[in-house]
Design a protein around this motif. Structure first.
Motif, PDB file in Angstrom:
ATOM      1  N   SER A  70       0.823  -1.207   0.000  1.00  0.00           N
ATOM      2  CA  SER A  70       0.000   0.000   0.000  1.00  0.00           C
ATOM      3  C   SER A  70       0.858   1.258   0.000  1.00  0.00           C
ATOM      4  O   SER A  70       0.476   2.294  -0.541  1.00  0.00           O
ATOM      5  CB  SER A  70      -0.924  -0.003   1.224  1.00  0.00           C
ATOM      6  N   PHE A  71       2.037   1.159   0.615  1.00  0.00           N
ATOM      7  CA  PHE A  71       2.929   2.317   0.675  1.00  0.00           C
ATOM      8  C   PHE A  71       3.338   2.775  -0.723  1.00  0.00           C
ATOM      9  O   PHE A  71       3.515   3.962  -0.979  1.00  0.00           O
ATOM     10  CB  PHE A  71       4.169   1.962   1.503  1.00  0.00           C
ATOM     11  N   PHE A  72       3.488   1.795  -1.657  1.00  0.00           N
ATOM     12  CA  PHE A  72       3.942   2.124  -3.005  1.00  0.00           C
ATOM     13  C   PHE A  72       2.792   2.468  -3.952  1.00  0.00           C
ATOM     14  O   PHE A  72       3.028   2.915  -5.069  1.00  0.00           O
ATOM     15  CB  PHE A  72       4.752   0.964  -3.590  1.00  0.00           C
ATOM     16  N   ASP A  76      -4.986   7.782  -4.285  1.00  0.00           N
ATOM     17  CA  ASP A  76      -6.103   7.799  -5.230  1.00  0.00           C
ATOM     18  C   ASP A  76      -6.427   6.394  -5.727  1.00  0.00           C
ATOM     19  O   ASP A  76      -7.599   6.023  -5.855  1.00  0.00           O
ATOM     20  CB  ASP A  76      -5.780   8.706  -6.419  1.00  0.00           C
ATOM     21  N   GLU A  77      -5.388   5.618  -6.013  1.00  0.00           N
ATOM     22  CA  GLU A  77      -5.613   4.252  -6.485  1.00  0.00           C
ATOM     23  C   GLU A  77      -6.321   3.419  -5.425  1.00  0.00           C
ATOM     24  O   GLU A  77      -7.251   2.669  -5.716  1.00  0.00           O
ATOM     25  CB  GLU A  77      -4.283   3.599  -6.860  1.00  0.00           C
ATOM     26  N   GLN A  78      -5.887   3.551  -4.181  1.00  0.00           N
ATOM     27  CA  GLN A  78      -6.526   2.816  -3.096  1.00  0.00           C
ATOM     28  C   GLN A  78      -7.978   3.253  -2.915  1.00  0.00           C
ATOM     29  O   GLN A  78      -8.861   2.432  -2.650  1.00  0.00           O
ATOM     30  CB  GLN A  78      -5.746   3.018  -1.801  1.00  0.00           C
ATOM     31  N   ALA A  79      -8.231   4.544  -3.074  1.00  0.00           N
ATOM     32  CA  ALA A  79      -9.595   5.057  -2.936  1.00  0.00           C
ATOM     33  C   ALA A  79     -10.491   4.502  -4.037  1.00  0.00           C
ATOM     34  O   ALA A  79     -11.647   4.130  -3.792  1.00  0.00           O
ATOM     35  CB  ALA A  79      -9.587   6.583  -2.971  1.00  0.00           C
ATOM     36  N   ARG A  80      -9.952   4.435  -5.268  1.00  0.00           N
ATOM     37  CA  ARG A  80     -10.737   3.894  -6.382  1.00  0.00           C
ATOM     38  C   ARG A  80     -11.059   2.423  -6.157  1.00  0.00           C
ATOM     39  O   ARG A  80     -12.166   1.962  -6.442  1.00  0.00           O
ATOM     40  CB  ARG A  80      -9.982   4.092  -7.698  1.00  0.00           C
ATOM     41  N   THR A  83     -13.836   2.167  -3.574  1.00  0.00           N
ATOM     42  CA  THR A  83     -15.128   2.530  -4.155  1.00  0.00           C
ATOM     43  C   THR A  83     -15.669   1.404  -5.022  1.00  0.00           C
ATOM     44  O   THR A  83     -16.846   1.035  -4.926  1.00  0.00           O
ATOM     45  CB  THR A  83     -14.995   3.813  -4.999  1.00  0.00           C
ATOM     46  N   LYS A  84     -14.815   0.848  -5.868  1.00  0.00           N
ATOM     47  CA  LYS A  84     -15.244  -0.210  -6.782  1.00  0.00           C
ATOM     48  C   LYS A  84     -15.761  -1.428  -6.021  1.00  0.00           C
ATOM     49  O   LYS A  84     -16.774  -2.022  -6.397  1.00  0.00           O
ATOM     50  CB  LYS A  84     -14.074  -0.618  -7.682  1.00  0.00           C
ATOM     51  N   SER A  85     -15.095  -1.793  -4.944  1.00  0.00           N
ATOM     52  CA  SER A  85     -15.466  -3.021  -4.238  1.00  0.00           C
ATOM     53  C   SER A  85     -16.608  -2.825  -3.242  1.00  0.00           C
ATOM     54  O   SER A  85     -17.306  -3.786  -2.910  1.00  0.00           O
ATOM     55  CB  SER A  85     -14.251  -3.607  -3.510  1.00  0.00           C
ATOM     56  N   HIS A  86     -16.823  -1.589  -2.773  1.00  0.00           N
ATOM     57  CA  HIS A  86     -17.834  -1.371  -1.745  1.00  0.00           C
ATOM     58  C   HIS A  86     -19.056  -0.594  -2.230  1.00  0.00           C
ATOM     59  O   HIS A  86     -20.043  -0.477  -1.499  1.00  0.00           O
ATOM     60  CB  HIS A  86     -17.221  -0.624  -0.553  1.00  0.00           C
ATOM     61  N   ALA A  87     -19.016  -0.063  -3.446  1.00  0.00           N
ATOM     62  CA  ALA A  87     -20.127   0.752  -3.943  1.00  0.00           C
ATOM     63  C   ALA A  87     -21.409  -0.070  -4.031  1.00  0.00           C
ATOM     64  O   ALA A  87     -21.383  -1.284  -4.278  1.00  0.00           O
ATOM     65  CB  ALA A  87     -19.780   1.332  -5.308  1.00  0.00           C
ATOM     66  N   LEU A  88     -22.525   0.609  -3.872  1.00  0.00           N
ATOM     67  CA  LEU A  88     -23.829  -0.059  -3.852  1.00  0.00           C
ATOM     68  C   LEU A  88     -24.616   0.136  -5.141  1.00  0.00           C
ATOM     69  O   LEU A  88     -25.617  -0.545  -5.354  1.00  0.00           O
ATOM     70  CB  LEU A  88     -24.659   0.464  -2.671  1.00  0.00           C
TER      71      LEU A  88
END
Length: 227
Positions: A70-72, A76-80, A83-88
């Motif tokens: 995650s450090f690398f 923004d990538e982590q946020a996307r 969103t993709k995995s938890h969006a309803l």
């Protein structure tokens, strides 16, 4: 052939507010792997595919990044990913940059787009409105239908078959390095000579089998020595 010849015109669509659960249910019920997303004006605003729904916490498939990984990766990538995995709703999981075609697009171009972008289906637009969808399954149906067509009339003579095979040797780039002599006897193609590879051998056989009137192919080929 063009897209209009094979596309599906009865397209199941969803809206940006359609729930992820309903999308999954529609895909299972209608046996489709992707759904166009239309806004209230009927404009295509995205696509939701099976791939968009694979990483979900409901089934324990969301990504679990190790802290050093995650450090690398950027915030923004982590946020996307979150969103993709938890969006309803569809609007948050859909792919917004949608590649599309028209009814007049040749099928060769369709396949090229599918290969280049690794996608299984393309929406078909006319004057900005969705009029259909063309998928890999539609291409397979077209192939199956063509295979059911009557075979072309056989070649009139062994000489005609030989001329057709020699045209392949002269015009196909992969065949130009082959030192092959073609002899045809009673509709059987005999291939004599030297080739570079097993792939070339297979292509020569397939080319001969595609010539109308050929009943068999006999190979008498050897491989060239490496220089």
């Amino acid at each position: 052939m063009k897209v209009r010849d094979i596309m599906s015109t009865k397209v199941v669509t969803v809206s940006p507010s359609t729930s992820v659960r309903d999308i999954a249910g529609l895909m299972v019920e209608r046996h489709v792997s992707g759904l166009p997303v239309l806004n209230d004006n009927g404009t295509l605003v995205g696509m939701v595919s099976e791939g968009d729904l694979l990483r979900r916490p409901e089934i324990g498939t969301q990504k679990h990044r190790r802290r050093w990984v995650s450090f690398f990766s950027g915030v923004d990538e982590q946020a996307r990913e979150f969103t993709k995995s938890h969006a309803l709703r569809a609007g948050d999981v859909m792919t917004e940059q949608v590649i599309h075609v028209s009814e007049e697009t040749p099928l060769g171009e369709v396949v090229g787009l599918m290969e280049k972008h690794n996608i299984k289906r393309l929406p078909v637009l006319s004057d900005g409105k969705l009029v259909g969808i063309v998928s890999r399954a539609d291409l397979l149906r077209a192939l199956a239908a063509r295979q059911a067509d009557p075979l072309p009339p056989p070649a009139k003579s062994d000489a005609t078959i030989r001329a057709a095979m020699n045209d392949v040797l002269k015009n196909e780039e992969w065949a130009m390095s082959a030192m092959v002599n073609v002899i045809v006897s009673e509709d059987v193609v005999h291939l004599w000579g030297v080739i570079d590879s097993g792939d070339q051998r297979q292509a020569l056989r397939v080319a001969a089998e595609n010539i109308p009137g050929v009943t068999a192919v006999e190979e008498h080929l050897s491989f060239s020595l490496p220089t």
